[in-house]
Design a protein around this motif. Structure first.
Motif, PDB file in Angstrom:
ATOM      1  N   ARG A 108      -4.481  10.415  -2.032  1.00 19.71           N
ATOM      2  CA  ARG A 108      -5.140   9.236  -1.941  1.00 19.71           C
ATOM      3  C   ARG A 108      -4.090   7.981  -1.377  1.00 19.71           C
ATOM      4  O   ARG A 108      -2.994   8.184  -1.033  1.00 19.71           O
ATOM      5  N   LYS A 109      -5.039   7.193  -0.893  1.00 22.28           N
ATOM      6  CA  LYS A 109      -3.995   5.794  -0.492  1.00 22.28           C
ATOM      7  C   LYS A 109      -4.332   4.599  -1.690  1.00 22.28           C
ATOM      8  O   LYS A 109      -5.508   4.587  -2.083  1.00 22.28           O
ATOM      9  N   TYR A 110      -3.293   4.193  -1.963  1.00 20.63           N
ATOM     10  CA  TYR A 110      -3.132   3.225  -2.985  1.00 20.63           C
ATOM     11  C   TYR A 110      -3.016   1.881  -2.276  1.00 20.63           C
ATOM     12  O   TYR A 110      -2.210   1.788  -1.409  1.00 20.63           O
ATOM     13  N   ILE A 111      -3.748   0.698  -2.646  1.00 16.57           N
ATOM     14  CA  ILE A 111      -3.457  -0.423  -2.407  1.00 16.57           C
ATOM     15  C   ILE A 111      -3.228  -1.344  -3.474  1.00 16.57           C
ATOM     16  O   ILE A 111      -3.862  -0.979  -4.747  1.00 16.57           O
ATOM     17  N   GLU A 149     -12.061   3.394   5.456  1.00 17.34           N
ATOM     18  CA  GLU A 149     -11.113   4.276   4.464  1.00 17.34           C
ATOM     19  C   GLU A 149     -11.333   4.092   3.023  1.00 17.34           C
ATOM     20  O   GLU A 149     -12.111   3.229   2.627  1.00 17.34           O
ATOM     21  N   VAL A 167      -9.788   3.890  -0.459  1.00 10.47           N
ATOM     22  CA  VAL A 167      -8.605   3.395  -1.120  1.00 10.47           C
ATOM     23  C   VAL A 167      -8.842   3.382  -2.705  1.00 10.47           C
ATOM     24  O   VAL A 167      -9.802   3.049  -3.376  1.00 10.47           O
ATOM     25  N   LYS A 196     -10.468  -1.025   6.814  1.00  7.42           N
ATOM     26  CA  LYS A 196      -9.107  -0.863   7.176  1.00  7.42           C
ATOM     27  C   LYS A 196      -8.381  -2.108   6.448  1.00  7.42           C
ATOM     28  O   LYS A 196      -8.494  -3.251   6.769  1.00  7.42           O
ATOM     29  N   SER A 211       0.911  -1.222   0.174  1.00  2.00           N
ATOM     30  CA  SER A 211       0.055   0.086  -0.041  1.00  2.00           C
ATOM     31  C   SER A 211       0.863   1.091  -0.016  1.00  2.00           C
ATOM     32  O   SER A 211       1.895   1.137   0.328  1.00  2.00           O
ATOM     33  N   LYS A 212       0.280   2.510  -0.411  1.00  2.00           N
ATOM     34  CA  LYS A 212       0.910   3.635  -0.370  1.00  2.00           C
ATOM     35  C   LYS A 212       0.178   4.677  -0.135  1.00  2.00           C
ATOM     36  O   LYS A 212      -1.050   5.102  -0.688  1.00  2.00           O
ATOM     37  N   ASP A 213       0.272   5.306   0.960  1.00  2.00           N
ATOM     38  CA  ASP A 213      -0.661   6.432   1.466  1.00  2.00           C
ATOM     39  C   ASP A 213      -0.161   7.887   1.090  1.00  2.00           C
ATOM     40  O   ASP A 213       1.122   8.101   1.667  1.00  2.00           O
ATOM     41  N   ILE A 214      -0.602   8.733   0.374  1.00  2.00           N
ATOM     42  CA  ILE A 214      -0.058   9.908   0.251  1.00  2.00           C
ATOM     43  C   ILE A 214      -1.099  10.871   0.780  1.00  2.00           C
ATOM     44  O   ILE A 214      -1.987  11.162   0.450  1.00  2.00           O
ATOM     45  N   PRO A 215      -0.807  11.750   2.020  1.00  2.00           N
ATOM     46  CA  PRO A 215      -1.464  12.303   2.737  1.00  2.00           C
ATOM     47  C   PRO A 215      -1.993  13.485   1.958  1.00  2.00           C
ATOM     48  O   PRO A 215      -1.390  14.277   1.336  1.00  2.00           O
TER      49      PRO A 215
END
Length: 443
Positions: free
Chosen positions: A316-319, A352, A354, A375, A309-313
């Motif tokens: 967006r959040k990528y999974i 969340e 995603v 989550k 996963s990658k969360d860009i505050p």
């Protein structure tokens, strides 16, 4: 959460399809995995067949195998009394290998090769749907070489534009498919066919597009095609016995999609045919249709395992999942939308938003944008719904990713109908010329 067919959430909070817990399917068959709800496929086929029987018309419901063509699906189509349309030698070979009756196979395509035509002629298929003048003369010559006369339909473009994506609209005048009705090309095609000794013209075919949610386009197509049949009878003395109205019946992918009951489409087509024929004192033809997506689309679910996963505050959040555009290219091609759930935690509260990324080395390899989920944790199972049509069919080995397995589920039983590709499958057609081979090191 909208669940299709036999899908439900079981007491463990797991997604269950065809009586099979998908977490068990993941353990047995791995992921990504295409899961097909066989009961739903059969139910859709039976809806079409039953609706047509009630119209009193002679008919054929031909499954459009381009949507999903494997031997098991051909067997199901045959068992449900359907005909089959194919558009390549590979689809034809699959059908024949599965034992599908050749006389119920219709061969489509805008550029059939001589090899494909000869293969179909040797199999004695039921009908060729001819797309252009080149094919008319080629088919006639090849049939003559074999001493055969073959049934044909002429594909025409009726000038009806369906309300759908440009890439899947096919009935308008500006199309790569068929003989144009408006400019007289279709009439000339009938004249030409009547002069070819080894072709027997049954009628005409039209297809106005895909993922259609209304009946007006089909009514208009019937009116135009039937009026053309009347013109041919009056001017050329030939009475068509078959009108093929194609497919294109929509399914529900996401909230807001509002497909009609399948019988509504059938009744609209039947009523229009009966009305036009009665007004013109034209004998009722046999009506053919070609559903594909509406048979298998919402019966398919693709199961993935969540990895990174990658969360860009503030953005967006990528999974990321273990598949992507290699097993579902439709979002990249058509910006197609899908719904999904965490199959192993389907009852958990949504926490969340995603976006679901695939694992291919492409920025455009995105399956779903802005999906509400619990989550998400690495190792969770993500089930993406309505992937039965044009997913396995268009799957690729980009990045040398192996294509997934396919299982049919029904009454608690899971049957593997397509094995997951092996590494040897990936390199199976590769050849190394002698100059590139790595020779053993001499001592």
């Amino acid at each position: 959460m909208y669940l299709h067919g036999t899908s439900k959430i079981n007491a463990k909070g797991h997604l269950e399809i065809g009586g099979c817990d998908v977490t068990d399917l993941a353990k047995e068959f791995g992921t990504p995995l295409y899961i097909v709800d066989e009961a739903l496929v059969r139910g859709r086929a039976q809806e079409f067949m039953s609706a047509f029987r009630q119209t009193g018309l002679r008919f054929q419901v031909a499954y459009a195998s381009k949507a999903f063509c494997v031997m098991a699906m051909c067997r199901v189509a045959e068992e449900e009394g359907m005909s089959l349309d194919v558009v390549s030698d590979g689809e034809l070979y699959t059908a024949l290998k599965a034992g599908f009756p050749a006389d119920r196979i219709h061969f489509h395509g805008n550029n059939k090769t001589p090899e494909e035509i000869n293969m179909a002629l040797d199999a004695n298929i039921g009908c060729f749907v001819v797309d252009n003048f080149n094919e008319l003369h080629l088919l006639n010559a090849l049939a003559a070489d074999k001493g055969k006369t073959v049934n044909v339909l002429l594909r025409i473009t009726p000038g009806v534009e369906a309300h759908t994506h440009d890439y899947i609209s096919t009935g308008q005048q500006d199309s790569k498919f068929g003989f144009d009705l408006g400019n007289g090309t279709a009439f000339r095609a009938v004249e030409t066919t009547l002069g070819l000794a080894n072709l027997n013209i049954l009628g005409v075919h039209s297809h106005i597009g895909s993922q259609i949610f209304e009946v007006e386009g089909f009514r208009m197509a019937v009116e135009k095609v039937a009026a053309f049949a009347v013109e041919i009878r009056e001017k050329l003395g030939r009475t068509f016995t078959v009108l093929n109205l194609g497919g294109g019946y929509g399914i529900r992918y996401v909230e807001g999609d509002k497909p009609l009951p399948l019988g509504v489409y059938v009744n609209a087509i039947a009523d229009a045919v009966k009305s036009v024929c009665a007004d013109a004192n034209f004998p009722l033809p046999e009506v053919w249709i070609e559903p594909g997506r509406s048979i298998v689309g919402d019966a398919g679910t693709t199961l993935y395992t969540v990895g990174t996963s990658k969360d860009i505050p503030g953005v967006r959040k990528y999974i990321a999942v273990d598949g992507g555009m290699t097993d579902n290219p439709r979002p990249a091609l058509y910006e197609s939308k899908y719904e999904a759930v965490l199959a192993n935690r389907a009852n958990d509260s949504l926490e969340e938003v995603v976006s679901v990324a695939g694992k291919c080395c492409e920025s455009g390899d995105m399956l779903i944008w802005d999906l509400n989920l619990p989550k998400v944790e690495s190792g969770d199972l993500l089930a993406v719904f309505c992937t039965g049509a044009y997913n396995y069919a268009m799957a690729s080995n980009y990045n040398r990713i192996r294509r997934p397995a396919v299982v049919f589920v029904k009454d608690g039983q899971a049957d593997l109908v397509v094995a997951r590709e092996s590494y040897d499958n990936i390199v199976g057609n590769d050849l190394l010329p002698a100059r590139l081979r790595k020779e053993p090191v001499s001592k």
